[in-house]
Scaffold this motif. Structure first.
Motif, PDB file in Angstrom:
ATOM      1  N   ASP A 156     -15.559  11.058  18.285  1.00 37.37           N
ATOM      2  CA  ASP A 156     -15.822  10.479  16.972  1.00 37.37           C
ATOM      3  C   ASP A 156     -15.039   9.176  16.794  1.00 37.37           C
ATOM      4  O   ASP A 156     -15.573   8.175  16.311  1.00 37.37           O
ATOM      5  CB  ASP A 156     -15.459  11.480  15.884  1.00 37.37           C
ATOM      6  N   ASP A 157     -13.766   9.175  17.212  1.00 36.46           N
ATOM      7  CA  ASP A 157     -12.962   7.950  17.146  1.00 36.46           C
ATOM      8  C   ASP A 157     -13.558   6.853  18.019  1.00 36.46           C
ATOM      9  O   ASP A 157     -13.599   5.684  17.629  1.00 36.46           O
ATOM     10  CB  ASP A 157     -11.518   8.222  17.594  1.00 36.46           C
ATOM     11  N   LEU A 158     -14.014   7.232  19.203  1.00 42.08           N
ATOM     12  CA  LEU A 158     -14.613   6.268  20.125  1.00 42.08           C
ATOM     13  C   LEU A 158     -15.869   5.641  19.521  1.00 42.08           C
ATOM     14  O   LEU A 158     -16.068   4.429  19.589  1.00 42.08           O
ATOM     15  CB  LEU A 158     -14.930   6.946  21.451  1.00 42.08           C
ATOM     16  N   VAL A 159     -16.703   6.458  18.898  1.00 42.62           N
ATOM     17  CA  VAL A 159     -17.922   5.939  18.263  1.00 42.62           C
ATOM     18  C   VAL A 159     -17.570   5.030  17.094  1.00 42.62           C
ATOM     19  O   VAL A 159     -18.156   3.961  16.936  1.00 42.62           O
ATOM     20  CB  VAL A 159     -18.846   7.089  17.813  1.00 42.62           C
ATOM     21  N   GLN A 160     -16.600   5.434  16.283  1.00 38.78           N
ATOM     22  CA  GLN A 160     -16.197   4.599  15.139  1.00 38.78           C
ATOM     23  C   GLN A 160     -15.687   3.236  15.622  1.00 38.78           C
ATOM     24  O   GLN A 160     -16.064   2.200  15.083  1.00 38.78           O
ATOM     25  CB  GLN A 160     -15.097   5.289  14.322  1.00 38.78           C
ATOM     26  N   THR A 161     -14.837   3.256  16.632  1.00 41.02           N
ATOM     27  CA  THR A 161     -14.306   2.001  17.181  1.00 41.02           C
ATOM     28  C   THR A 161     -15.438   1.143  17.734  1.00 41.02           C
ATOM     29  O   THR A 161     -15.485  -0.070  17.510  1.00 41.02           O
ATOM     30  CB  THR A 161     -13.277   2.301  18.292  1.00 41.02           C
ATOM     31  N   THR A 162     -16.357   1.773  18.441  1.00 38.55           N
ATOM     32  CA  THR A 162     -17.501   1.062  19.010  1.00 38.55           C
ATOM     33  C   THR A 162     -18.346   0.430  17.918  1.00 38.55           C
ATOM     34  O   THR A 162     -18.723  -0.740  18.012  1.00 38.55           O
ATOM     35  CB  THR A 162     -18.366   2.026  19.856  1.00 38.55           C
ATOM     36  N   LEU A 163     -18.641   1.191  16.877  1.00 37.70           N
ATOM     37  CA  LEU A 163     -19.497   0.665  15.811  1.00 37.70           C
ATOM     38  C   LEU A 163     -18.824  -0.472  15.046  1.00 37.70           C
ATOM     39  O   LEU A 163     -19.494  -1.432  14.652  1.00 37.70           O
ATOM     40  CB  LEU A 163     -19.932   1.791  14.869  1.00 37.70           C
TER      41      LEU A 163
ATOM     42  N   LYS B 136     -16.735  -2.594  16.395  1.00 36.92           N
ATOM     43  CA  LYS B 136     -16.855  -3.736  17.303  1.00 36.92           C
ATOM     44  C   LYS B 136     -18.281  -4.285  17.310  1.00 36.92           C
ATOM     45  O   LYS B 136     -18.487  -5.500  17.370  1.00 36.92           O
ATOM     46  CB  LYS B 136     -16.439  -3.346  18.719  1.00 36.92           C
ATOM     47  N   VAL B 137     -19.274  -3.394  17.254  1.00 33.61           N
ATOM     48  CA  VAL B 137     -20.676  -3.828  17.244  1.00 33.61           C
ATOM     49  C   VAL B 137     -20.973  -4.605  15.973  1.00 33.61           C
ATOM     50  O   VAL B 137     -21.607  -5.666  16.015  1.00 33.61           O
ATOM     51  CB  VAL B 137     -21.634  -2.621  17.399  1.00 33.61           C
TER      52      VAL B 137
ATOM     53  N   ASP C 201     -30.073  -9.797  19.918  1.00 34.85           N
ATOM     54  CA  ASP C 201     -31.152  -9.592  20.883  1.00 34.85           C
ATOM     55  C   ASP C 201     -31.280  -8.125  21.278  1.00 34.85           C
ATOM     56  O   ASP C 201     -32.308  -7.503  21.099  1.00 34.85           O
ATOM     57  CB  ASP C 201     -30.912 -10.395  22.164  1.00 34.85           C
ATOM     58  N   ASN C 202     -30.223  -7.599  21.850  1.00 35.44           N
ATOM     59  CA  ASN C 202     -30.270  -6.240  22.358  1.00 35.44           C
ATOM     60  C   ASN C 202     -29.027  -5.496  21.890  1.00 35.44           C
ATOM     61  O   ASN C 202     -28.082  -5.294  22.636  1.00 35.44           O
ATOM     62  CB  ASN C 202     -30.368  -6.243  23.882  1.00 35.44           C
ATOM     63  N   ILE C 203     -29.049  -5.120  20.648  1.00 36.70           N
ATOM     64  CA  ILE C 203     -27.883  -4.464  20.046  1.00 36.70           C
ATOM     65  C   ILE C 203     -27.595  -3.118  20.704  1.00 36.70           C
ATOM     66  O   ILE C 203     -26.457  -2.704  20.815  1.00 36.70           O
ATOM     67  CB  ILE C 203     -28.072  -4.327  18.519  1.00 36.70           C
ATOM     68  N   GLU C 204     -28.634  -2.447  21.205  1.00 42.67           N
ATOM     69  CA  GLU C 204     -28.460  -1.153  21.877  1.00 42.67           C
ATOM     70  C   GLU C 204     -27.615  -1.321  23.138  1.00 42.67           C
ATOM     71  O   GLU C 204     -26.669  -0.575  23.361  1.00 42.67           O
ATOM     72  CB  GLU C 204     -29.826  -0.551  22.227  1.00 42.67           C
ATOM     73  N   ALA C 205     -27.949  -2.300  23.955  1.00 44.96           N
ATOM     74  CA  ALA C 205     -27.195  -2.543  25.187  1.00 44.96           C
ATOM     75  C   ALA C 205     -25.762  -2.977  24.868  1.00 44.96           C
ATOM     76  O   ALA C 205     -24.817  -2.544  25.530  1.00 44.96           O
ATOM     77  CB  ALA C 205     -27.888  -3.604  26.036  1.00 44.96           C
TER      78      ALA C 205
ATOM     79  N   ALA D 157     -24.036  -2.156  22.220  1.00 47.14           N
ATOM     80  CA  ALA D 157     -23.301  -0.981  21.735  1.00 47.14           C
ATOM     81  C   ALA D 157     -22.923  -0.062  22.893  1.00 47.14           C
ATOM     82  O   ALA D 157     -21.799   0.445  22.953  1.00 47.14           O
ATOM     83  CB  ALA D 157     -24.142  -0.228  20.713  1.00 47.14           C
ATOM     84  N   ARG D 158     -23.843   0.169  23.797  1.00 46.66           N
ATOM     85  CA  ARG D 158     -23.568   1.056  24.927  1.00 46.66           C
ATOM     86  C   ARG D 158     -22.464   0.483  25.801  1.00 46.66           C
ATOM     87  O   ARG D 158     -21.558   1.186  26.227  1.00 46.66           O
ATOM     88  CB  ARG D 158     -24.837   1.269  25.741  1.00 46.66           C
TER      89      ARG D 158
END
Length: 164
Positions: A36-43, A45-46, A57-61, A63-64
């Protein structure tokens, strides 16, 4: 694309892909809270990166790649704030054999190196091609193949050893 449209696009992405990112993060981390922390940090940053780069352009790539890079960077630290000692399931009951096998696989996955784990999750959970995985992780395709082969061999050996 105006700022309001960018914000709407980012909001829709966060709402639509959060659970998929969480599943991948959980497989990488093996711990619900850490995932959950990893996803929050990722989002975060995204969203910040999406606003910085006026095109999405490619928000999915993006984010991944951010999720994987954040995970690998977190494993480079010499210390971590928390250690998981037990897993409390937050899901519907499944047959005992499936639950035990799932726990075995997740424990074995947690013992892989961070890069091997990232490759295995991307290749076999996210169902990405070797070239897409290589591009996302900034590796050569042969390196991805080697990490995948070694990771799968380690997983098979540990799971086979426990099931016998």
């Amino acid at each position: 694309m105006g700022r309001a449209e960018e914000d709407a696009t980012l909001h829709a992405f966060v709402e639509g892909r959060r659970s998929a990112l969480f599943r991948s993060a959980y497989l990488l981390c093996g711990d619900r809270d850490e995932a959950d922390d990893l996803v929050q940090t990722t989002l975060v940053k995204v969203v910040l990166g999406g606003r910085r780069h006026l095109r999405l352009d490619n928000i999915e790539a993006y984010a991944r790649k951010t999720l994987i890079n954040t995970f690998i960077a977190s494993r480079r630290r010499f210390w971590r704030r928390e250690y998981a000692y037990a897993e409390i399931p937050d899901q519907a009951r499944v047959p005992e054999a499936d639950r035990e096998t799932g726990l075995l696989v997740r424990e074995a996955l947690a013992r892989l190196t961070p890069r091997q784990r990232a490759v295995v999750v991307l290749r076999y959970w996210e169902d990405m091609t070797v070239s897409a995985t290589a591009e996302l992780l900034d590796m050569r395709e042969n390196t991805v193949k080697s990490h995948a082969a070694r990771g799968l061999a380690a997983l098979r050996a540990e799971v086979r050893e426990e099931l016998v």
